[in-house]
Design an enzyme around this catalytic site. Structure first.
Site, PDB file in Angstrom:
ATOM      1  N   TRP A  10       1.003  -1.172   0.123  1.00 56.11           N
ATOM      2  CA  TRP A  10      -0.064  -0.037   0.056  1.00 56.11           C
ATOM      3  C   TRP A  10       0.793   1.210   0.163  1.00 56.11           C
ATOM      4  O   TRP A  10       0.551   2.088  -0.554  1.00 56.11           O
ATOM      5  CB  TRP A  10      -0.888  -0.064   1.129  1.00 56.11           C
ATOM      6  N   ASP A  70      -1.912   6.872   6.181  1.00 54.44           N
ATOM      7  CA  ASP A  70      -2.764   5.972   5.704  1.00 54.44           C
ATOM      8  C   ASP A  70      -3.085   4.902   6.926  1.00 54.44           C
ATOM      9  O   ASP A  70      -2.329   3.964   7.350  1.00 54.44           O
ATOM     10  CB  ASP A  70      -2.367   5.065   4.693  1.00 54.44           C
ATOM     11  N   LYS A  84     -11.921  -1.815   6.525  1.00 54.96           N
ATOM     12  CA  LYS A  84     -11.173  -2.556   7.341  1.00 54.96           C
ATOM     13  C   LYS A  84     -11.754  -2.596   8.744  1.00 54.96           C
ATOM     14  O   LYS A  84     -11.621  -3.623   9.529  1.00 54.96           O
ATOM     15  CB  LYS A  84      -9.484  -2.135   7.344  1.00 54.96           C
TER      16      LYS A  84
HETATM   17  C1  LIG Z   1      -7.033  -2.013   1.964  1.00 55.61           C
HETATM   18  C2  LIG Z   1      -5.986  -0.826   2.156  1.00 55.61           C
HETATM   19  C3  LIG Z   1      -5.853   0.217   1.090  1.00 55.61           C
HETATM   20  C4  LIG Z   1      -6.680   0.144  -0.088  1.00 55.61           C
HETATM   21  O1  LIG Z   1      -8.075   0.802   0.004  1.00 55.61           O
HETATM   22  P1  LIG Z   1      -9.202   0.999  -1.031  1.00 55.61           P
HETATM   23  O2  LIG Z   1     -10.154   1.530  -0.143  1.00 55.61           O
HETATM   24  O3  LIG Z   1      -9.478  -0.413  -1.495  1.00 55.61           O
HETATM   25  O4  LIG Z   1      -8.622   1.707  -2.030  1.00 55.61           O
HETATM   26  C5  LIG Z   1      -4.871   1.234   1.362  1.00 55.61           C
HETATM   27  N1  LIG Z   1      -4.210   1.158   2.355  1.00 55.61           N
HETATM   28  C6  LIG Z   1      -4.162   0.147   3.211  1.00 55.61           C
HETATM   29  C7  LIG Z   1      -3.330   0.219   4.535  1.00 55.61           C
HETATM   30  C8  LIG Z   1      -5.046  -0.948   3.099  1.00 55.61           C
HETATM   31  O5  LIG Z   1      -5.152  -1.768   3.930  1.00 55.61           O
END
Ligand SMILES: *Cc1c(COP(=O)(O)O)cnc(C)c1O
Length: 364
Positions: free
Chosen positions: A101, A169, A193
């Site tokens: 990511w 993030d 998540k």
């Molecule tokens: C799942 C995830 C993403 C991607 O998220 P989307 O909403 O599918 O774009 C980005 N960063 C992390 C840390 C993730 O676990």
């Protein structure tokens, strides 16, 4: 309905209370005789839903509405990978690369401008968090990924002494532990998540970052311009109404648990799993050896040194015998992974450990 033991990495488990409230709201929202999916996002009833979710988010983070603003946008966390540099990268950005990511975020930023990756754990297949790095004093910002969903590593502590705006993030560990959110200028997370369903992304942004942004956005697409979204109170266009409702309900649930309670429960859950592996005499091997870097949310492991046949059998048997789902590791890394997010009950982890021991005794 009997609930599956769902260890999915995302979209992932939500609290039953939240599912029940959502079921009700989907059919008849607050006795209005309308589904929350059928009503205007400009109605006063819906306005209260989004405003309350925004206020609750800041409350949970201990941030003031004078200093920070909360947006709920579409496009996933992946959209933010581009939107952030698009709005804030002028001279150069710093990134720390801790996995897939982070790498995706870096690739998007490189489309906008100069990127300096100041540290990376790629040398060891991302199984640790880099500790030594120097942030460029003239960087527009530093970007980190607090929890690496695929590898099972996490920043146990917020990076210290960062003098430039810190952007993170937090898709896979939002509210998993207590943090000093005021150290961050941007916190963002795809909801699916830890805080809701797919379809909405939470962005918490320091207003001063936006005010100081030097990039001239006049000719840029409105949908990619944070100022446009902030000015419109996150309602520049129709927001993801239902997902925002679910996120709001999850915030209420988190408030009820208390951040400290949640953190303690998360530590306990992860410990129960790692302890079982430690006691397995090398049958179960944690993928992350550096204990301080282990994620509380995504526990990655292998059987022995990577016995793929046994791992496959493990996944199949878990499902067939006990309805334990989604224990397969990410396709990029293989192995096994149990995602045990905030709303995963400790009983699920205990049940998993019981199965692990049973499986070990039958297959060692
Ligand atoms: C799942 C995830 C993403 C991607 O998220 P989307 O909403 O599918 O774009 C980005 N960063 C992390 C840390 C993730 O676990």
């Amino acid at each position: 309905m009997s609930r599956a033991f769902n260890f999915s990495a995302g979209p992932a488990v939500l609290p039953v209370e939240v599912l029940e409230a959502t079921r009700e709201a989907v059919y008849d929202f607050n006795g209005l005789g309308m589904s929350i999916m059928e009503m205007s996002h400009r109605s006063k009833e819906y306005d209260a839903v989004i405003k309350e979710a925004q206020a609750d988010c800041l409350k949970l983070m201990g941030l003031s509405p004078e200093e920070y603003v909360v947006l709920f946008l579409g496009g996933g966390a992946s959209m933010q990978f581009y939107m952030l540099p698009f709005n804030f990268l002028n001279k150069k950005a710093n990134y720390i690369d801790t996995g897939v990511w982070s790498t995706k975020a870096i690739r998007e930023a490189e489309k906008v401008g100069e990127v300096n990756v100041i540290a990376s754990s790629k040398d060891k297949n991302y199984n640790y968090i880099p500790k030594n790095f120097t942030v460029d004093s003239d960087a527009d910002y530093l970007h980190i990924t607090t929890n690496n969903t695929i590898y099972g590593t996490a920043w146990a502590k917020d990076p210290e002494n960062v003098k430039v705006p810190l952007l993170a993030d937090m898709s896979s560990d939002l509210f998993a532990t207590r943090r000093d959110y005021s150290k961050y200028s941007v916190i963002y997370a795809g909801a699916q998540k830890n805080i809701g369903p797919a379809g909405v992304t939470l962005i918490v942004m320091k207003k001063s970052l936006l005010e100081n942004a030097q990039r001239k956005l006049d000719k840029f697409p409105s949908m990619l311009d944070y100022k446009v979204h902030v000015k419109a109170g996150s309602m520049f266009n129709t927001p993801p109404c239902l997902p925002i409702y679910v996120v709001g309900q999850t915030f209420k649930w988190i408030m009820k648990q208390g951040l400290e309670g949640l953190e303690q429960k998360n530590i306990k859950k992860a410990n129960v799993l790692y302890d079982a592996m430690d006691a397995s005499n090398g049958f179960y091997v944690p993928a992350v050896t550096a204990k301080e870097d282990r994620s509380l949310m995504n526990v990655t492991f292998r059987i022995r040194t990577g016995d793929t046949e046994l791992e496959e059998k493990f996944v199949k048997e878990a499902r067939a015998k006990y309805n334990m789902a989604n224990l397969k590791g990410h396709r990029d890394v293989g192995g096994l992974r149990a995602s045990i997010y905030n709303s995963c009950p400790i009983e699920w982890v205990e049940a998993l450990v019981k199965f692990m021991n049973e499986f070990m005794n039958e297959n060692k």
